[in-house]
Motif scaffolding. Structure first.
Motif, PDB file in Angstrom:
ATOM      1  N   ARG A  22      -9.216  -3.824   1.459  1.00 53.35           N
ATOM      2  CA  ARG A  22      -8.465  -4.457   2.386  1.00 53.35           C
ATOM      3  C   ARG A  22      -7.965  -6.012   1.674  1.00 53.35           C
ATOM      4  O   ARG A  22      -8.795  -6.592   1.379  1.00 53.35           O
ATOM      5  CB  ARG A  22      -8.703  -4.623   3.892  1.00 53.35           C
TER       6      ARG A  22
ATOM      7  N   THR B 293      -4.468  -1.491   2.931  1.00 50.89           N
ATOM      8  CA  THR B 293      -5.715  -0.612   2.757  1.00 50.89           C
ATOM      9  C   THR B 293      -5.629   0.314   1.567  1.00 50.89           C
ATOM     10  O   THR B 293      -4.866   1.086   1.561  1.00 50.89           O
ATOM     11  CB  THR B 293      -5.782   0.062   4.263  1.00 50.89           C
TER      12      THR B 293
ATOM     13  N   GLY C 275      -7.391 -12.999   0.967  1.00 45.55           N
ATOM     14  CA  GLY C 275      -8.650 -12.446   1.113  1.00 45.55           C
ATOM     15  C   GLY C 275      -8.674 -11.104   0.818  1.00 45.55           C
ATOM     16  O   GLY C 275      -7.737 -10.241   0.900  1.00 45.55           O
TER      17      GLY C 275
ATOM     18  N   SER D 204     -11.321  -7.922   1.203  1.00 51.40           N
ATOM     19  CA  SER D 204     -12.494  -7.325   1.573  1.00 51.40           C
ATOM     20  C   SER D 204     -12.777  -5.969   1.334  1.00 51.40           C
ATOM     21  O   SER D 204     -11.792  -5.139   1.102  1.00 51.40           O
ATOM     22  CB  SER D 204     -12.411  -7.244   3.110  1.00 51.40           C
TER      23      SER D 204
ATOM     24  N   GLU E  23     -15.305  -2.236   2.064  1.00 48.75           N
ATOM     25  CA  GLU E  23     -16.180  -1.317   2.763  1.00 48.75           C
ATOM     26  C   GLU E  23     -16.491  -0.163   2.217  1.00 48.75           C
ATOM     27  O   GLU E  23     -15.724   0.595   1.403  1.00 48.75           O
ATOM     28  CB  GLU E  23     -15.502  -1.157   4.139  1.00 48.75           C
TER      29      GLU E  23
END
Length: 233
Positions: free
Chosen positions: A60, A131, A157, A159, A161
């Motif tokens: 993301r 995403t 940023g 991130s 997962e």
């Protein structure tokens, strides 16, 4: 004399009732004890764990902008989405792996806590969240940040997962192992539990979490089985 006789009779009747109630309560108590102690059980838990590799990655990042012209801001976000998709496609990501949200724009002039000077700099603020979902071990190269930044697209940023989607394939084996471990615990508590019957069995909660903080791409699957055994006398 009649009064004295009536009192004596009442006392006799009361004593009889009390004796009957006491006898009944004692019998009921004995029956309850026999019922509660006649069947003995032992509750045990079995644990099974397995470390697996994550088979899906969810990346993301967010693009943010601010401005005073609402229509221009919307146009900027439209261009940002196109440039981001083009850049990701050039890096090998497919259209089915890229998802972009609609622009979320806020009018800060409606916020009483925002100063007038700040509003003059940028009345409208907004963001678009991307995403990227992949099943292969692709990374989101740092050059994406550089490439979009050079085009005036600011990324807030990145991130990542990691997920494991093959739970159904490994779950039966883990449940069987956890149940066997529960039985071994029962045999440790009581030697005759090997011939005992199961009263209740609860698979319990299955959890999937990172194996440790340093390797989020490794997942630990944990199964706890709770089994209640009837113990032989």
């Amino acid at each position: 004399m009649k009064y004295f006789t009536a009192v004596i009779c009442s006392l006799i009747v009361s004593a009889g009732i009390f004796a009957g109630l006491y006898s009944g309560s004692v019998s009921l108590l004995k029956s309850s004890q026999i019922f509660s102690t006649g069947t003995r059980t032992v509750t045990v838990k079995g644990l099974a764990e397995k470390i697996v590799d994550a088979d899906r990655k969810r990346l993301r990042f967010t693009i943010r902008r601010a401005g005073n012209d609402l229509e221009q801001l919307r146009q900027d976000f439209s261009n940002d989405r196109k440039q981001a998709v083009d850049a990701l496609s050039a890096m090998g990501y497919t259209e089915g792996e890229i998802f972009a949200s609609n622009a979320l724009i806020t009018d800060r002039s409606n916020d009483e806590y925002v100063s007038k000077d700040s509003i003059e700099i940028g009345r409208y603020t907004g963001s678009v969240t991307f995403t990227v979902i992949v099943s292969s071990p692709k990374e989101l190269p740092i050059k994406l940040l550089d490439e979009l930044s050079m085009k005036g697209v600011g990324i807030d940023g990145i991130s990542a997962e990691y997920e494991f989607t093959g739970l159904n394939a490994v779950k039966p084996q883990l449940i069987e192992e956890a149940t066997k471990n529960a039985r071994a615990s029962a045999e440790k508590f009581a030697k005759d539990s090997g011939s005992s019957k199961i009263k209740t069995a609860n698979q319990g909660q299955i959890t999937v979490e990172a194996a440790d903080e340093s390797t989020p791409q490794k997942k630990k699957i944990r199964v706890v089985s709770t089994v209640v055994y009837f113990l032989n006398d």
